[in-house]
Design a protein around this motif. Structure first.
Motif, PDB file in Angstrom:
ATOM      1  N   ASN A   1       0.080  -4.654   1.841  1.00 48.71           N
ATOM      2  CA  ASN A   1       0.058  -3.831   0.412  1.00 48.71           C
ATOM      3  C   ASN A   1       1.621  -3.317  -0.126  1.00 48.71           C
ATOM      4  OD1 ASN A   1      -1.002  -3.028  -2.049  1.00 48.71           O
ATOM      5  ND2 ASN A   1      -1.226  -0.833  -1.368  1.00 48.71           N
ATOM      6  N   GLY A   2       2.652  -4.148   0.924  1.00 54.29           N
ATOM      7  CA  GLY A   2       3.808  -3.925   0.469  1.00 54.29           C
ATOM      8  C   GLY A   2       4.402  -2.499   0.909  1.00 54.29           C
ATOM      9  N   ASN A   3       3.693  -1.641   1.890  1.00 53.49           N
ATOM     10  CA  ASN A   3       4.264  -0.578   2.074  1.00 53.49           C
ATOM     11  C   ASN A   3       4.638  -0.490   3.753  1.00 53.49           C
ATOM     12  OD1 ASN A   3       3.710   2.347   3.360  1.00 53.49           O
ATOM     13  ND2 ASN A   3       3.776   2.813   1.245  1.00 53.49           N
TER      14      ASN A   3
ATOM     15  N   SER B   1       8.557   0.689   0.034  1.00 55.35           N
ATOM     16  CA  SER B   1       7.324   0.123  -0.843  1.00 55.35           C
ATOM     17  C   SER B   1       7.725  -0.868  -1.696  1.00 55.35           C
ATOM     18  CB  SER B   1       6.408   1.336  -1.354  1.00 55.35           C
ATOM     19  OG  SER B   1       5.311   0.687  -1.956  1.00 55.35           O
ATOM     20  N   THR B   2       7.049  -1.949  -1.921  1.00 55.67           N
ATOM     21  CA  THR B   2       7.391  -2.890  -2.929  1.00 55.67           C
ATOM     22  C   THR B   2       6.848  -2.336  -4.398  1.00 55.67           C
ATOM     23  OG1 THR B   2       5.175  -4.070  -2.497  1.00 55.67           O
ATOM     24  CG2 THR B   2       7.071  -4.742  -1.372  1.00 55.67           C
ATOM     25  N   HIS B   3       6.162  -1.235  -4.542  1.00 60.70           N
ATOM     26  CA  HIS B   3       5.662  -0.862  -5.637  1.00 60.70           C
ATOM     27  C   HIS B   3       5.510   0.594  -5.806  1.00 60.70           C
ATOM     28  CE1 HIS B   3       2.409  -0.917  -2.910  1.00 60.70           C
ATOM     29  NE2 HIS B   3       1.767   0.107  -3.490  1.00 60.70           N
ATOM     30  N   ALA B   4       5.367   1.149  -6.904  1.00 60.84           N
ATOM     31  CA  ALA B   4       5.144   2.635  -7.172  1.00 60.84           C
ATOM     32  C   ALA B   4       3.837   3.100  -6.741  1.00 60.84           C
ATOM     33  CB  ALA B   4       5.620   2.977  -8.403  1.00 60.84           C
ATOM     34  N   ASP B   5       3.444   4.357  -6.391  1.00 53.20           N
ATOM     35  CA  ASP B   5       2.302   4.974  -6.013  1.00 53.20           C
ATOM     36  C   ASP B   5       1.759   5.450  -7.564  1.00 53.20           C
ATOM     37  OD1 ASP B   5       2.835   4.135  -3.336  1.00 53.20           O
ATOM     38  OD2 ASP B   5       2.635   6.099  -2.872  1.00 53.20           O
TER      39      ASP B   5
ATOM     40  N   GLY C   1       4.365   2.227 -12.874  1.00 53.33           N
ATOM     41  CA  GLY C   1       4.723   0.722 -12.989  1.00 53.33           C
ATOM     42  C   GLY C   1       6.026   0.452 -12.206  1.00 53.33           C
ATOM     43  N   LEU C   2       6.378  -1.074 -12.242  1.00 50.55           N
ATOM     44  CA  LEU C   2       7.414  -1.534 -11.415  1.00 50.55           C
ATOM     45  C   LEU C   2       8.938  -0.850 -11.893  1.00 50.55           C
ATOM     46  CD1 LEU C   2       6.478  -5.458 -11.322  1.00 50.55           C
ATOM     47  CD2 LEU C   2       6.188  -3.674  -9.385  1.00 50.55           C
TER      48      LEU C   2
ATOM     49  N   ARG D   1       9.338   1.821  -8.729  1.00 45.42           N
ATOM     50  CA  ARG D   1       9.233   1.333  -7.512  1.00 45.42           C
ATOM     51  C   ARG D   1      10.535   1.769  -6.717  1.00 45.42           C
ATOM     52  NH1 ARG D   1      11.157  -2.955 -10.405  1.00 45.42           N
ATOM     53  NH2 ARG D   1      12.852  -4.213  -9.443  1.00 45.42           N
TER      54      ARG D   1
END
Length: 326
Positions: free
Chosen positions: A19-21, A227-231, A235-236, A239
């Motif tokens: 998941n990018g984490n 991480s590749t994304h925000a929790d 949105g991006l 991140r």
């Protein structure tokens, strides 16, 4: 640390992987070392190809059909921890203890390894987790999880604490690739977006003041993106790397192999983080760290491992010389 899977040879591993984490990947990397030599592994994953590339094991997509096929294939299920159980559980996570319990009753070995179980976990989920704990099929990563369960259960710490890091040479190359020379003492900032705008303003102010103070003392400052994304469904634009860029910081990551990320942290003189695993890597590498206790898991970790708890920018300025001065 002991994972009792009754000598199973085909193990289905379940967790938030692919998941990018980087923190979640660190948990998987460490968990795989706990399995019996020669065990066949299949990891249920959001991105099977990424998991296979990162860890060198087979993976399958995280779908109901694939999960069911994995349960038929395996003779053991290993659920690997993280902040898995708490308030606001996604439907699949809420259902997971029921599936694991049914799998155990069907004759397959099951085990929860170093899971987080926090206040707000639904009562029905708690009951099934307590049952697994009573029968020796569950360990937790912190004392708060043990208190939440309310039954005797081994507290084994976060799995990433004992993950073997990559070499110093590899860490230096990763830093150089991000434009960080690391010739002077390095302060690493690990940012993470929260839906609370007030807290995000405090985080930004703290990081800016900490970076300024550190540079005044002759040190270097960089950000570690985990991480590749925000929790929280943000949105991006929120991140990790975007938050660091807004502070005009060089960024290492994301998508670092977990052992390399830990080695990079080991090159720092201090870590200030909101992402939990920046703090975990620092504790595991003996690097002084400070963080915010705004999430249950971070609050529990800071309390147990002695990191400095920051509530405002002033707190950091007051404690910086004690935490990790150049």
């Amino acid at each position: 640390m002991t994972v009792d899977l009754d000598g199973a040879r085909r193990v289905l591993v379940v967790g938030n992987f692919g998941n990018g984490n980087t923190g979640d990947e660190a948990l998987l990397a460490r968990a795989l070392t706990e399995l019996a030599p020669g065990a066949q592994v299949s990891v249920l994953s959001r991105n099977p190809r990424l998991v296979e590339w990162t860890h060198g094991v087979a993976a399958r997509p995280m779908t109901a059909v694939s999960f069911a096929a994995g349960l038929r294939w395996c003779d053991a299920v290993l659920v690997v921890g993280g902040g898995m159980f708490g308030s606001g559980l996604p439907p699949l996570v809420r259902l997971l203890p029921t599936v694991v319990e049914a799998t155990n009753k069907a004759g397959r070995a099951t085990f929860y390894l170093a899971v987080g179980v926090y206040p707000g976990t639904p009562p029905a989920v708690l009951r099934k987790l307590r049952s697994a704990a009573v029968f020796g099929r569950l360990t937790v990563r912190d004392n708060l999880s043990a208190r939440t369960l309310g039954v005797p259960v081994p507290v084994v710490g976060d799995l990433a604490l004992k993950l073997a890091p990559a070499s110093t040479e590899a860490a230096n190359l990763a830093l150089a690739g991000a434009g960080v020379e690391a010739k002077a003492p390095l302060l690493l900032l690990s940012l993470k977006a929260l839906p609370d705008t007030g807290r995000m303003a405090v985080l930004r102010e703290t990081c800016l003041l900490a970076a300024s103070r550190w540079r005044e003392r002759g040190g270097e400052v960089a950000a570690l993106a985990l991480s590749t994304h925000a929790d929280y469904g943000l949105g991006l634009a929120h991140r990790d790397a975007a938050l660091a860029a807004a502070l005009d910081l060089p960024v290492i990551g994301p998508q670092l192999p977990p052992a390399l990320a830990k080695a990079v942290v080991g090159r720092a003189a201090g870590v200030l983080g909101l992402r939990l695993h920046a703090l975990v890597f620092a504790a595991g590498m003996g690097v002084p760290f400070a963080g915010f206790d705004w999430e249950e898991k971070s609050r529990a970790f800071l309390a147990e491992y002695g990191g400095t708890v920051l509530g405002s920018a002033a707190d950091w300025i007051d404690t910086i010389t004690e935490v990790a001065a150049p």
